[in-house]
Design an enzyme around this catalytic site. Structure first.
Site, PDB file in Angstrom:
ATOM      1  N   GLN A   1       0.813  -1.201   0.000  1.00  0.00           N
ATOM      2  CA  GLN A   1       0.000   0.000   0.000  1.00  0.00           C
ATOM      3  C   GLN A   1       0.856   1.264   0.000  1.00  0.00           C
ATOM      4  O   GLN A   1       0.478   2.284  -0.579  1.00  0.00           O
ATOM      5  CB  GLN A   1      -0.921   0.014   1.234  1.00  0.00           C
ATOM      6  N   CYS A   2       1.987   1.206   0.679  1.00  0.00           N
ATOM      7  CA  CYS A   2       2.875   2.367   0.761  1.00  0.00           C
ATOM      8  C   CYS A   2       3.867   2.349  -0.399  1.00  0.00           C
ATOM      9  O   CYS A   2       4.170   1.297  -0.974  1.00  0.00           O
ATOM     10  CB  CYS A   2       3.644   2.368   2.090  1.00  0.00           C
ATOM     11  N   THR A   3       4.372   3.528  -0.716  1.00  0.00           N
ATOM     12  CA  THR A   3       5.391   3.633  -1.757  1.00  0.00           C
ATOM     13  C   THR A   3       6.744   3.325  -1.125  1.00  0.00           C
ATOM     14  O   THR A   3       7.394   4.198  -0.536  1.00  0.00           O
ATOM     15  CB  THR A   3       5.403   5.044  -2.363  1.00  0.00           C
ATOM     16  N   VAL A   4       7.146   2.067  -1.201  1.00  0.00           N
ATOM     17  CA  VAL A   4       8.397   1.633  -0.579  1.00  0.00           C
ATOM     18  C   VAL A   4       9.501   1.689  -1.632  1.00  0.00           C
ATOM     19  O   VAL A   4       9.563   0.850  -2.539  1.00  0.00           O
ATOM     20  CB  VAL A   4       8.267   0.206   0.000  1.00  0.00           C
TER      21      VAL A   4
END
Length: 697
Positions: free
Chosen positions: A559-562
């Site tokens: 979900q996060c921009t890693v």
């Protein structure tokens, strides 16, 4: 005892030095001239100074430089020739400005040689008779300067070259004009001077002849070239000049070269001079002076010595001024930000078009990690019209990675990113024209209910209007499907679209090609061979499936921009550089895609900034980067002519179909049939027993 009277002691004629005054507008105009036209050219510049007769009994007038003192055009015309005449308070005087590029060069200037050179010009004008035609040449001056345009400070030094009389002129008599003239003569001289000053043809002519008839005391003022007409046994002759000095016991500096001309051209040894001064715009005989001087000029025909460097508080030293404190802070920020760009044109990029950059309007879809980096780099290129679109809020994890936000932006529920980004940009650069729009971008693969249709279609219209009102669009959102509608709208409006996407340790930056309908519109006016008829592809041209929901059923890391923290600055900078390359290219959005082998050393005739690739892909794990070229696909779900035409024909119903039905775009573009054909296609491999013919790859 002898009744002989002693003759009065001989006094050397002392001249009051001329002082300078520089208006701030001059330095502002010179800064623009230096940055925009001169660059590192340190050739002498013809300028114009202005002065007027003294008009106050306690204050002398200065020679002043104004913004109009500089040349008005880039041609060879001197500023004196281009200056309007006829202003009684601004008698133009020709001058020369020697500006150096470094403070060290300023210090090392051979000031004596420069002074001598200007004095030689005055002497040559006297000998040739040119000074009789244009008497302002007698007051020629020079200025040396160094302009520190980074700090807005200026160092300068004036010189008013004066030919040295050898032996010096002797003062026989000096008194107020009201005491020298009879009442009738004073009245007539005042009337003649007022008439001379009131005429637009003579008001700014600073040297003249005053003849007074002995019969009727009538005064007449003539030009210096009319010397012969003033000769006669029944008249007084005085050599008049506009005296900027107010002192009652000293004539002003312009008299020095005037005496040299009188002695050289007319071989006079005794001269009556008239120091003309005013009060409230009219001749003032009590303030004006009349004096008698005895002059002797050496029989040597060589150029006399010269003096004239202005003193600074009694010392031979330059003056300096800083405009930083007096300037409006916003204006100072604008000048400072433009400095680097204008310096680029001095040597590295003479053809850089700054007007294109300053006028372009950029729309940033996404105000996250990439959006922050892109905005900062855009401002570095002088782009000042930036609009953000984002519906997210600043989270606690954002400020360390997203350079426009601080801890205060995420306290409580958090500020909307689109709003906080605008506030941050204006704090960084007050002159930026920025706005934020809080809205979500409708996406295919994310079905909506009938109750949501009105709101979603409103967002579609708002996004369309935003794209059509901007010149360039950056696609910087987190998901693939959120880039579909902007890509379609950019193709429909034929707008420049720049796409940047991040992986964990890789990045992709690309520019979309022109819209499909442009092939029958604008492209007809271009050289097809030069432009390349095949359109460049968009973000979705290589896909064989329509954009789908990539957000549902995702773990936290998905979900996060890693990404590795160094990726966003690299990709954001490349995205902006790609846009600037398009803006500077003569074909703009129609420019073909280059790769790293397209030119020698990265410099091309068409693009002043080097190659203009279509796609840039890089990996920080390998510290590698490549440029790729991809043509537009006829089956693209975003930019193909089929999709754009369908959108133009059906409008909102088309958008709703694409959002609610995942296979709609695939069916429309033929991707469904293509996948079916691919699934039914099989390859039969035949064993080749002849190993000798095998080739290792």
């Amino acid at each position: 005892m002898d009744d002989k009277r002693e003759s009065p002691p001989t006094m050397i004629l002392q001249f009051a030095p001329l002082n300078s005054s520089v208006d701030e507008g001059f330095w502002h105009s010179f800064s623009s001239l230096k940055l925009d036209k001169l660059g590192i050219d340190d050739s002498p510049i013809s300028i114009t100074g202005f002065y007027a007769p003294c008009s106050h009994p306690q204050v002398s007038n200065h020679l002043t430089l104004l913004s109009e003192s500089l040349p008005s055009s880039s041609d060879e015309q001197s500023s004196t020739e281009s200056t309007s005449h006829g202003n009684r308070n601004k008698c133009p005087v020709p001058g020369t400005l020697y500006n150096t590029n470094t403070v060290e060069s300023f210090t090392k200037l051979d000031k004596q040689s420069l002074l001598k050179s200007e004095a030689n010009k005055i002497w040559e004008d006297i000998q040739s008779g040119k000074a009789l035609e244009d008497c302002a040449l007698l007051s020629r001056f020079l200025v040396i300067s160094f302009a520190d345009l980074k700090k807005w400070s200026f160092r300068y030094w004036f010189a008013f070259p004066a030919l040295v009389l050898d032996p010096p002129a002797s003062l026989v008599e000096l008194k107020p004009a009201s005491e020298y003239f009879t009442s009738e003569e004073a009245e007539s001289v005042s009337a003649a001077c007022n008439e001379w000053r009131d005429s637009s043809l003579t008001t700014d002519v600073p040297f003249f002849l005053v003849s007074i008839s002995s019969d009727d005391s009538k005064a007449t003022i003539r030009h210096l070239k009319d010397w012969e007409a003033c000769q006669g046994d029944h008249q007084k002759l005085l050599f008049g000049f506009y005296d900027p000095c107010h002192l009652p016991s000293n004539p002003g500096w312009p008299l020095r070269n005037y005496l040299a001309l009188i002695r050289s051209k007319w071989n006079l040894e005794t001269v009556w001079f008239f120091c003309y001064r005013e009060s409230r715009g009219f001749a003032d005989m009590s303030l004006s002076l009349v004096g008698q001087a005895s002059i002797t000029l050496s029989s040597d025909s060589s150029v006399p010595n010269s003096v004239g460097w202005e003193l600074n508080k009694g010392k031979r030293a330059p003056r300096s001024i800083s405009l930083a404190n007096s300037m409006d802070p916003t204006r100072l920020a604008v000048s400072a930000c433009d400095l680097n760009l204008k310096l680029m044109r001095w040597r590295a990029l003479p053809s850089l078009d700054l007007n294109v950059l300053s006028s372009v309007k950029c729309l940033l879809l996404g105000a996250g990690t990439l959006g922050c980096q892109v905005a900062r780099t855009l401002m570095g290129w002088g782009i000042r019209n930036i609009t953000f679109v984002d519906y997210g809020k600043v989270a606690m994890s954002n400020p360390v990675r997203q350079s426009l936000y601080t801890f205060e932006d995420c306290v409580g529920r958090g500020e909307f990113k689109a709003v906080a980004a605008v506030k941050s940009l204006k704090q960084i650069f007050p002159a930026v024209e920025s706005s934020g729009v809080v809205m979500a971008i409708p996406m295919p693969g994310h079905p909506i209910s009938s109750q949501e249709e009105e709101s979603v279609l409103g967002d579609c219209k708002r996004l369309r209007d935003l794209i059509e009102s901007h010149d360039a669009v950056f696609l910087l959102t987190d998901t693939r499907e959120s880039r579909w509608l902007p890509s379609l709208l950019c193709a429909n409006a034929n707008k420049i679209a720049i796409n940047a996407a991040l992986g964990f340790d890789s990045y992709m930056v690309m520019r979309h090609g022109a819209g499909p309908t442009s092939l029958t519109d604008d492209m007809q006016n271009l050289d097809m061979n030069k432009a390349g008829r095949q359109r460049l592809g968009c973000y979705f041209c290589n896909d064989v499936v329509a954009p789908q929901d990539s957000m549902t059923d995702r773990t936290l890391d998905q979900q996060c921009t890693v990404t590795r923290p160094g990726l966003a600055p690299i990709a954001g900078a490349l995205a902006v550089e790609l846009l600037v390359g398009v803006l500077q290219h003569p074909l703009g959005i129609y420019a073909k895609g280059d790769n790293s082998s397209s030119s020698n050393g990265g410099n091309t005739d068409e693009s002043p900034l080097g190659i203009l690739p279509h796609q840039i892909r890089g990996s920080v794990s390998q510290f590698s980067q490549i440029t790729l070229l991809g043509q537009a696909s006829n089956s693209c779900t975003a930019c193909s002519e089929t999709v754009v035409s369908e959108y133009r024909e059906k409008g909102n119903s088309f958008v709703l179909e694409a959002i609610n039905h995942p296979t709609y775009l695939e069916d429309l573009t033929g991707l469904t049939e293509l996948k079916k054909a691919a699934n039914s296609f099989s390859l039969d491999w035949e064993d080749d027993e002849d190993d000798d013919e095998a080739v290792d790859m």
